[in-house]
Design a protein around this motif. Structure first.
Motif, PDB file in Angstrom:
ATOM      1  N   GLY A  97       0.786  -1.224   0.000  1.00 52.10           N
ATOM      2  CA  GLY A  97       0.000   0.000   0.000  1.00 52.10           C
ATOM      3  C   GLY A  97       0.819   1.275   0.000  1.00 52.10           C
ATOM      4  N   GLN A  98       2.155   1.157  -0.176  1.00 59.81           N
ATOM      5  CA  GLN A  98       3.002   2.359  -0.154  1.00 59.81           C
ATOM      6  C   GLN A  98       2.872   3.173  -1.431  1.00 59.81           C
ATOM      7  OE1 GLN A  98       6.941   0.521   1.160  1.00 59.81           O
ATOM      8  NE2 GLN A  98       6.925   2.492   2.183  1.00 59.81           N
ATOM      9  N   ASP A  99       2.572   2.464  -2.532  1.00 59.47           N
ATOM     10  CA  ASP A  99       2.447   3.151  -3.815  1.00 59.47           C
ATOM     11  C   ASP A  99       0.983   3.521  -4.029  1.00 59.47           C
ATOM     12  OD1 ASP A  99       5.177   2.665  -4.281  1.00 59.47           O
ATOM     13  OD2 ASP A  99       4.711   0.666  -5.022  1.00 59.47           O
ATOM     14  N   ASP A 100       0.751   4.768  -4.375  1.00 65.00           N
ATOM     15  CA  ASP A 100      -0.607   5.297  -4.512  1.00 65.00           C
ATOM     16  C   ASP A 100      -1.311   4.681  -5.722  1.00 65.00           C
ATOM     17  OD1 ASP A 100      -2.853   6.813  -4.571  1.00 65.00           O
ATOM     18  OD2 ASP A 100      -1.865   8.636  -5.314  1.00 65.00           O
ATOM     19  N   ILE A 101      -2.382   3.894  -5.465  1.00 68.97           N
ATOM     20  CA  ILE A 101      -3.026   3.195  -6.579  1.00 68.97           C
ATOM     21  C   ILE A 101      -3.754   4.140  -7.533  1.00 68.97           C
ATOM     22  CG2 ILE A 101      -3.274   0.885  -5.606  1.00 68.97           C
ATOM     23  CD1 ILE A 101      -6.047   1.589  -4.705  1.00 68.97           C
ATOM     24  N   HIS A 102      -3.963   5.377  -7.105  1.00 67.41           N
ATOM     25  CA  HIS A 102      -4.656   6.294  -8.013  1.00 67.41           C
ATOM     26  C   HIS A 102      -3.795   6.699  -9.213  1.00 67.41           C
ATOM     27  CE1 HIS A 102      -6.820   6.654  -4.143  1.00 67.41           C
ATOM     28  NE2 HIS A 102      -7.788   6.331  -4.982  1.00 67.41           N
ATOM     29  N   ALA A 103      -2.477   6.451  -9.089  1.00 63.05           N
ATOM     30  CA  ALA A 103      -1.589   6.756 -10.225  1.00 63.05           C
ATOM     31  C   ALA A 103      -1.844   5.804 -11.397  1.00 63.05           C
ATOM     32  CB  ALA A 103      -0.138   6.669  -9.779  1.00 63.05           C
ATOM     33  N   ILE A 104      -2.497   4.666 -11.129  1.00 65.68           N
ATOM     34  CA  ILE A 104      -2.784   3.680 -12.179  1.00 65.68           C
ATOM     35  C   ILE A 104      -3.570   4.339 -13.311  1.00 65.68           C
ATOM     36  CG2 ILE A 104      -4.137   1.580 -12.690  1.00 65.68           C
ATOM     37  CD1 ILE A 104      -3.283   0.482  -9.994  1.00 65.68           C
ATOM     38  N   ARG A 105      -4.549   5.126 -12.932  1.00 68.29           N
ATOM     39  CA  ARG A 105      -5.399   5.812 -13.904  1.00 68.29           C
ATOM     40  C   ARG A 105      -4.567   6.721 -14.817  1.00 68.29           C
ATOM     41  NH1 ARG A 105     -11.241   6.581 -13.330  1.00 68.29           N
ATOM     42  NH2 ARG A 105     -11.228   5.235 -11.498  1.00 68.29           N
ATOM     43  N   LYS A 106      -3.642   7.460 -14.195  1.00 66.60           N
ATOM     44  CA  LYS A 106      -2.792   8.371 -14.991  1.00 66.60           C
ATOM     45  C   LYS A 106      -1.862   7.572 -15.897  1.00 66.60           C
ATOM     46  CE  LYS A 106      -2.425  11.469 -11.081  1.00 66.60           C
ATOM     47  NZ  LYS A 106      -1.436  11.730 -10.050  1.00 66.60           N
ATOM     48  N   MET A 107      -1.386   6.445 -15.379  1.00 59.08           N
ATOM     49  CA  MET A 107      -0.484   5.618 -16.192  1.00 59.08           C
ATOM     50  C   MET A 107      -1.201   5.122 -17.439  1.00 59.08           C
ATOM     51  SD  MET A 107       1.534   3.245 -13.475  1.00 59.08           S
ATOM     52  CE  MET A 107       2.842   3.890 -12.459  1.00 59.08           C
ATOM     53  N   ILE A 108      -2.451   4.669 -17.266  1.00 56.00           N
ATOM     54  CA  ILE A 108      -3.213   4.150 -18.413  1.00 56.00           C
ATOM     55  C   ILE A 108      -3.470   5.268 -19.417  1.00 56.00           C
ATOM     56  CG2 ILE A 108      -5.343   2.992 -19.150  1.00 56.00           C
ATOM     57  CD1 ILE A 108      -5.395   1.676 -16.358  1.00 56.00           C
ATOM     58  N   ALA A 109      -3.742   6.489 -18.896  1.00 55.45           N
ATOM     59  CA  ALA A 109      -3.980   7.616 -19.805  1.00 55.45           C
ATOM     60  C   ALA A 109      -2.740   7.875 -20.655  1.00 55.45           C
ATOM     61  CB  ALA A 109      -4.345   8.861 -18.996  1.00 55.45           C
ATOM     62  N   LEU A 110      -1.545   7.790 -20.032  1.00 57.61           N
ATOM     63  CA  LEU A 110      -0.312   8.026 -20.794  1.00 57.61           C
ATOM     64  C   LEU A 110      -0.065   6.907 -21.803  1.00 57.61           C
ATOM     65  CD1 LEU A 110       1.860   9.474 -17.942  1.00 57.61           C
ATOM     66  CD2 LEU A 110       1.269  10.626 -20.066  1.00 57.61           C
ATOM     67  N   PHE A 111      -0.466   5.680 -21.426  1.00 58.14           N
ATOM     68  CA  PHE A 111      -0.350   4.552 -22.368  1.00 58.14           C
ATOM     69  C   PHE A 111      -1.236   4.822 -23.586  1.00 58.14           C
ATOM     70  CE2 PHE A 111      -2.707   0.720 -23.703  1.00 58.14           C
ATOM     71  CZ  PHE A 111      -1.690   0.060 -24.386  1.00 58.14           C
ATOM     72  N   GLU A 112      -2.437   5.311 -23.318  1.00 57.90           N
ATOM     73  CA  GLU A 112      -3.370   5.616 -24.418  1.00 57.90           C
ATOM     74  C   GLU A 112      -2.788   6.680 -25.350  1.00 57.90           C
ATOM     75  OE1 GLU A 112      -6.080   4.027 -24.984  1.00 57.90           O
ATOM     76  OE2 GLU A 112      -6.836   3.214 -23.105  1.00 57.90           O
ATOM     77  N   GLU A 113      -1.948   7.555 -24.752  1.00 59.46           N
ATOM     78  CA  GLU A 113      -1.343   8.612 -25.582  1.00 59.46           C
ATOM     79  C   GLU A 113      -0.109   8.131 -26.332  1.00 59.46           C
ATOM     80  OE1 GLU A 113      -0.644  11.943 -22.969  1.00 59.46           O
ATOM     81  OE2 GLU A 113      -2.784  12.042 -22.496  1.00 59.46           O
ATOM     82  N   GLY A 114       0.263   6.863 -26.123  1.00 56.87           N
ATOM     83  CA  GLY A 114       1.367   6.330 -26.927  1.00 56.87           C
ATOM     84  C   GLY A 114       2.587   5.843 -26.162  1.00 56.87           C
ATOM     85  N   SER A 115       2.610   5.972 -24.820  1.00 56.81           N
ATOM     86  CA  SER A 115       3.762   5.475 -24.069  1.00 56.81           C
ATOM     87  C   SER A 115       3.686   3.959 -23.928  1.00 56.81           C
ATOM     88  CB  SER A 115       3.794   6.071 -22.661  1.00 56.81           C
ATOM     89  OG  SER A 115       4.017   7.438 -22.727  1.00 56.81           O
ATOM     90  N   GLU A 116       4.808   3.297 -24.160  1.00 61.98           N
ATOM     91  CA  GLU A 116       4.841   1.837 -23.977  1.00 61.98           C
ATOM     92  C   GLU A 116       5.285   1.497 -22.554  1.00 61.98           C
ATOM     93  OE1 GLU A 116       4.014  -0.369 -26.387  1.00 61.98           O
ATOM     94  OE2 GLU A 116       3.926   0.931 -28.131  1.00 61.98           O
ATOM     95  N   ILE A 117       5.988   2.458 -21.928  1.00 64.30           N
ATOM     96  CA  ILE A 117       6.456   2.272 -20.550  1.00 64.30           C
ATOM     97  C   ILE A 117       6.108   3.538 -19.774  1.00 64.30           C
ATOM     98  CG2 ILE A 117       8.485   1.899 -19.074  1.00 64.30           C
ATOM     99  CD1 ILE A 117       9.888   0.760 -21.608  1.00 64.30           C
ATOM    100  N   VAL A 118       5.481   3.407 -18.625  1.00 59.86           N
ATOM    101  CA  VAL A 118       5.216   4.575 -17.780  1.00 59.86           C
ATOM    102  C   VAL A 118       5.815   4.311 -16.399  1.00 59.86           C
ATOM    103  CG1 VAL A 118       3.497   6.158 -16.865  1.00 59.86           C
ATOM    104  CG2 VAL A 118       3.036   4.977 -19.014  1.00 59.86           C
TER     105      VAL A 118
END
Ligand code: UDP
Ligand code: MG
Length: 323
Positions: free
Chosen positions: A109-130
Motif C-alpha cells: 500500500g506504499q504506492d498510490d493506486i490512483h496513479a494507475i489511472r494516470k499511467m493508463i492515460a499516458l499509455f493511451e497517448e502512446g507510451s509503452e512504458i510509464v
C-alpha cells in the motif's frame, strides 16, 4: 486514443510474508480495478496477479482465499523465495500472454493506486512504458531518504542508468513485456533493465506513503546488495575505475622511486617506518578492493553461465480471463 476496445490490465504484485498487509490492501486493488472497468478504461477481464515468493507465513492461504472470492484475482506460488525482482519478473511473464498492459506494484500500500489511472492515460497517448516516480519521501526516515538518494546518484555515476526516485511501480505494454522477455540474464535488476528497452516512455508522479502494516524487507544491508547487483549487472565501469587507479598508483610509485633515489644520492636517507607502513596498508587495501570487484564480476559470469531458471512456479490458481 490508440486502444479500442479498452485494454486488458494485469496488476502484478509480488508478496513475501505479507499476511498482515495483504488482507488490507487486496480489497483496495480490487475496488480500483472494478472502478476502472466500470468506467470503461480497462476491460472487464482484467486481473490482479498475486505472486507468492515462497512465503513462510499464511500469505498463500490468503491469496487462495482471494482467488476463490473473486475471479479478478489470479495466484501464482513460487517453489521457494527467489527475491523481489525474480518474483516480479515471474508475474510479468505470467501477464505477458494474457494482457495488453501490466502494472507492477508492491503489496504494502506504499504506492498510490490512483496513479494507475494516470499511467493508463499516458499509455493511451502512446507510451509503452510509464514510470511511477515518487514525488515526496516525507514519510520515510531521514536516513532512508538520504541513503535512497545516494543510491540513485551512485548508480548513475557508476554506469547503471536508473530513473531518479523510481522503484518498481510502472506500466509496461504488451510490446515492452515481449521485449523484456528477451533479456535472458539471471542477475535481475529490473529498474536498470527497463530503460534499456528504449520504447517511448513517460513518468507519473505519486506520493509514497507509509507501509499499511508489516515491515520492510529492504533494510540497509539488502539495499547495498541491490545497489551492488544493479551496478555490476549493468555496467563494467568499476573495472575501468580499477584500471585508472592502477595507472595512478603506478605513476605515484615511479615518483616515489625517483624521490628515494634522489634522497639516497643526497645522503640524507631517513628511517621512513611510518611512510613505508602506510603505503603497504593503502596499496594492500586497494589491491583487495580491486580483486574483490573483479571477483564480483567473475562470480556473476559463473552464475550466468549456469543458465539456471530464474524462478520455478509451484502452483497457479484462478481464471486467466481471455481463454
Ligand atoms: N518481496 C518479495 N520477495 C522478497 C522480498 C520482498 O516478493 O524476497 C515483495 C514484498 O512482499 C513487497 C515488495 O516486494 O510487495 C517490496 O518489498 P518491501 O515493501 O519490503 O520493500 P520496500 O518498499 O521497503 O523497499
Ligand atoms: Mg514497501
Amino acid at each position: 486514443m490508440h486502444y479500442y476496445p479498452p485494454p486488458c490490465l494485469w496488476i502484478v504484485i509480488p508478496c513475501y510474508n505479507e499476511e498482515s498487509v495483504l488482507p488490507l490492501t487486496a480489497p483496495l486493488f480490487l475496488s480500483e480495478i472494478e472502478s476502472l472497468a466500470s468506467s470503461g478504461i480497462i476491460s472487464s477481464d482484467s486481473r490482479i496477479c498475486l505472486v507468492d515468493d515462497g512465503s513462510t507465513d499464511c500469505t498463500w492461504r490468503i491469496i487462495s482465499g482471494l482467488v476463490e472470492s473473486s475471479s479478478q484475482f489470479v495466484g501464482v506460488a513460487l517453489s521457494r523465495n527467489y527475491g523481489h525482482q525474480n518474483a516480479l519478473l515471474c508475474g510479468l511473464m505470467e501477464a505477458k500472454s494474457n494482457c495488453d498492459i501490466a502494472i507492477s506494484i508492491d503489496c504494502d500500500g506504499q504506492d498510490d493506486i490512483h496513479a494507475i489511472r494516470k499511467m493508463i492515460a499516458l499509455f493511451e497517448e502512446g507510451s509503452e512504458i510509464v514510470y511511477g516516480v515518487r514525488s515526496a519521501r516525507t514519510t520515510d526516515t531521514w536516513f532512508k531518504r538520504m541513503s535512497a538518494e545516494m543510491f540513485y546518484r551512485a548508480m548513475n555515476k557508476l554506469g547503471a542508468n536508473v530513473i531518479f526516485n523510481h522503484a518498481d511501480y510502472r506500466l509496461l505494454s504488451k510490446k515492452a513485456l515481449n521485449e523484456l522477455s528477451k533479456f535472458d540474464e539471471r542477475n535481475l535488476f529490473l529498474r536498470g533493465l527497463i530503460p534499456l528497452i528504449g520504447l517511448p516512455s513517460s513518468t507519473v508522479d505519486y506520493e509514497r506513503t507509509e507501509r499499511i502494516a508489516g515491515k520492510s524487507h529492504y533494510p540497509l544491508k539488502k539495499m547495498l546488495h541491490l545497489a551492488a547487483d544493479g551496478i555490476t549487472s549493468l555496467s563494467t565501469k568499476p573495472i575501468h575505475f580499477i584500471s585508472i587507479a592502477g595507472i595512478l598508483f603506478g605513476c605515484i610509485g615511479i615518483l616515489g622511486l625517483i624521490w628515494t633515489f634522489v634522497t639516497f644520492i643526497l645522503g640524507n636517507s631517513v628511517t621512513g617506518w611510518t611512510s613505508t607502513l602506510s603505503a603497504i596498508f593503502m596499496l594492500g587495501g586497494l589491491q583487495l578492493l580491486s580483486l574483490g570487484t573483479i571477483g564480483e564480476y567473475v562470480g556473476k559470469l559463473y552464475l550466468e553461465s549456469k543458465k539456471r531458471p530464474r524462478y520455478i512456479v509451484k502452483e497457479r490458481k484462478g481464471e486467466l480471463g481471455n481463454e
